[in-house]
Design an enzyme around this catalytic site. Structure first.
Site, PDB file in Angstrom:
ATOM      1  NE  ARG A  16      12.020  33.809 -21.708  1.00  0.00           N
ATOM      2  CZ  ARG A  16      10.971  34.305 -22.373  1.00  0.00           C
ATOM      3  NH1 ARG A  16      10.119  33.497 -22.973  1.00  0.00           N
ATOM      4  NH2 ARG A  16      10.785  35.612 -22.438  1.00  0.00           N
ATOM      5  N   GLY A  79      14.765  48.239 -15.966  1.00  0.00           N
ATOM      6  CA  GLY A  79      13.557  48.480 -16.738  1.00  0.00           C
ATOM      7  C   GLY A  79      13.797  49.313 -17.981  1.00  0.00           C
ATOM      8  CE1 TYR A 101      11.616  48.024 -26.320  1.00  0.00           C
ATOM      9  CE2 TYR A 101      10.426  45.953 -26.556  1.00  0.00           C
ATOM     10  CZ  TYR A 101      10.566  47.192 -25.961  1.00  0.00           C
ATOM     11  OH  TYR A 101       9.669  47.569 -25.010  1.00  0.00           O
ATOM     12  CE1 TYR A 387      52.330  23.112 -46.406  1.00  0.00           C
ATOM     13  CE2 TYR A 387      51.388  21.005 -45.741  1.00  0.00           C
ATOM     14  CZ  TYR A 387      51.969  22.222 -45.412  1.00  0.00           C
ATOM     15  OH  TYR A 387      52.174  22.528 -44.096  1.00  0.00           O
TER      16      TYR A 387
END
Ligand code: UD1
Ligand code: CA
Length: 457
Positions: A16, A79, A101, A387
């Protein structure tokens, strides 16, 4: 806690999120979700942390190269019970294991300590629960008439009466290792989802007379997970509010705590004041009395006492000495080091520039690869041509020099002590000490009666 192991479940796909980035790498306050969980786990001082990874696993591992973590792959997600089972070989036979988690980032170590503290022997376990107005989707805690926990039923498996229960499982458990070793191989997947549920160990515990302690989560946001970008944004706001409150308690004035974002760490002195829409990234340190105006971005910066940063200024990987003031609209690119009482005004860009005490660059200038002495004045429109298309070169301006407006300093070049460079000069050679150096197109001429071009019909 020498006997503590931690398992972090992080194998979920995170479909999701609709993102190529694995869910646990999605940033919260600029760091992966998983980094926040690992911080909380590390704060407990346990023996080992094992991350169970699946989808995008190599990418996840690569993000945490040097953290002394154990990594276990759960190739197929069968699971939460199965996920813990694949980590079993990492667990010592004794001690306690905390299960977290990877997508629940705001859990606080204090809360976890309370949970772990309930597991006092090999015959007790604990789980973090939450009372919810709408418990839809969560596992429900089922208790007997005396209030003792009997088991957990998942949303898809519950009867209407069971689903009416509003006390839910947050998924965060602390269990003696010996019990995990005994129970996990016994889990079956004869449920609606065909999954091995970690939650089934609660039924086993009740049947065996193991004490089941529930600890209510002190705040819902501590146990909220991230499944989509809306939840990610909600937890980001919560985390920012928590940080803002901690800073205010420590004495920082935030004009609007809802419009302040810290994506890293801020160390600070006293009487610091921060206006709205300030973003701080990486490691930032403020001395006393620092004032930050609105719409400012600071990344890896050290600001000395009394520094004032005005609106719309950006500072990256730089240091600013005490009493200096910057902006509005100043940009300090990496490796800029400013001494005390330096003034950098609007539309000034610095890159790898060192400005000593009292130097002033008031308006519209670019100073790159420059070493600038004390009390130097750099006027409007001055540019270091650092530069040459292939290499960078250094411009040196010694103490007390004055650089007139719209001057180009073609590096490598040196402006000596006290030198005065006239406006509009292009300087390619050393400007000697104490002298006026001027280098412009030789003649200024005027053409009387000159007609301006007119628009063709
Ligand atoms: C789980 C709990 C539920 C609880 C809810 C809280 C079970 C069976 N159910 O449900 O009681 O209310 O969390 O959010 O435990 N994961 C793996 N491998 C897997 C499956 C999951 O690593 O095979 C990880 C996920 O990445 C995630 C966590 O475990 O971080 C939870 O998985 P999720 O699928 O969200 O569990 P729920 O079904 O919501
Ligand atoms: Ca979930």
């Amino acid at each position: 806690m020498q006997d503590l192991s931690v398992i972090v479940l992080a194998a979920g796909k995170g479909t999701r999120m609709k993102s190529r980035l694995p869910k646990v790498l999605q940033p919260l306050a600029g760091r992966p979700l998983l980094a926040h969980v690992l911080d909380a786990a590390s704060a407990l001082g346990g023996k080992g942390i094992t991350v169970v990874y699946g989808h995008g696993g190599e990418q996840v591992r690569a993000h945490f190269p040097a953290e002394g973590l154990g990594w276990v792959e759960q190739a197929e997600q069968k699971g939460t019970g199965h996920a813990v089972q694949v980590a079993l070989p990492q667990l010592p036979p004794d001690g306690r294991t905390l299960i977290l988690y990877g997508d629940v980032p705001l859990i606080r170590p204090q809360t976890l300590q309370g949970l772990i503290g309930k597991v006092v022997d090999g015959r007790s376990l604990s789980l973090l629960t939450l009372e919810m107005a709408d418990p839809t989707g969560y596992g429900r805690i089922l208790r007997d008439a005396k209030g003792a926990v009997q088991r957990i039923v998942e949303q898809k498996d519950g009867t209407p009466a069971e689903l009416a229960v509003r006390e839910v499982n947050t998924g965060i458990f602390c269990v003696p290792n010996a019990l995990l070793h005994a129970w996990l191989p016994k889990l079956r997947n004869d449920n609606k989802q065909g999954e091995y549920y970690l939650t089934d160990i609660i039924g086993l515990a009740a049947a065996e007379g193991v004490a089941i302690h529930t600890v209510p989560a002190p705040q819902a946001w501590e146990v909220e997970g991230v499944n989509d970008k809306l939840q990610l944004a909600a937890l980001e706001r919560q985390h920012q509010r928590n940080q803002a409150e901690a800073l205010m308690r420590a004495g920082v004035t935030l004009l609007d705590p809802a419009r302040f974002d810290l994506r890293g760490t801020l160390e600070h002195g006293q009487d610091v004041e921060i206006d709205v829409n300030v973003v701080i990234e990486g490691r930032v340190r403020f001395g006393d009395g620092v004032r930050i105006g609105p719409n400012v971005l600071l990344r890896n910066a050290v600001l000395g006492d009394g520094v004032v940063v005005k609106a719309n200024t950006v500072i990256e990987d730089s240091e600013v000495g005490a009493g200096s003031d910057l902006g509005p609209f100043a940009r300090l690119r990496p490796d800029s080091v400013l001494g005390e009482n330096v003034h950098v005004g609007n539309f000034v860009e610095l890159k790898k520039a060192r400005l000593a005490k009292g130097a002033k660059v008031g308006h519209l200038a670019y100073l790159g690869d420059a070493v600038i002495g004390e009390r130097v004045n750099v006027s409007a429109g001055v540019i270091t041509c650092n530069y040459d298309g292939a290499n960078k070169h250094v411009t040196t301006i010694q103490d007390d020099a004055f650089i007139g407006s719209d001057t180009q300093l073609v590096a490598p070049v040196t402006i000596e002590r006290g030198a005065y460079v006239a406006a509009g000069s292009t300087i390619t050679k050393t400007a000697p000490a104490g002298a006026l150096t001027i280098c412009r197109a030789r003649d200024q001429k005027s053409i009387p009666g000159w007609k301006r071009p007119v628009k063709k019909k």
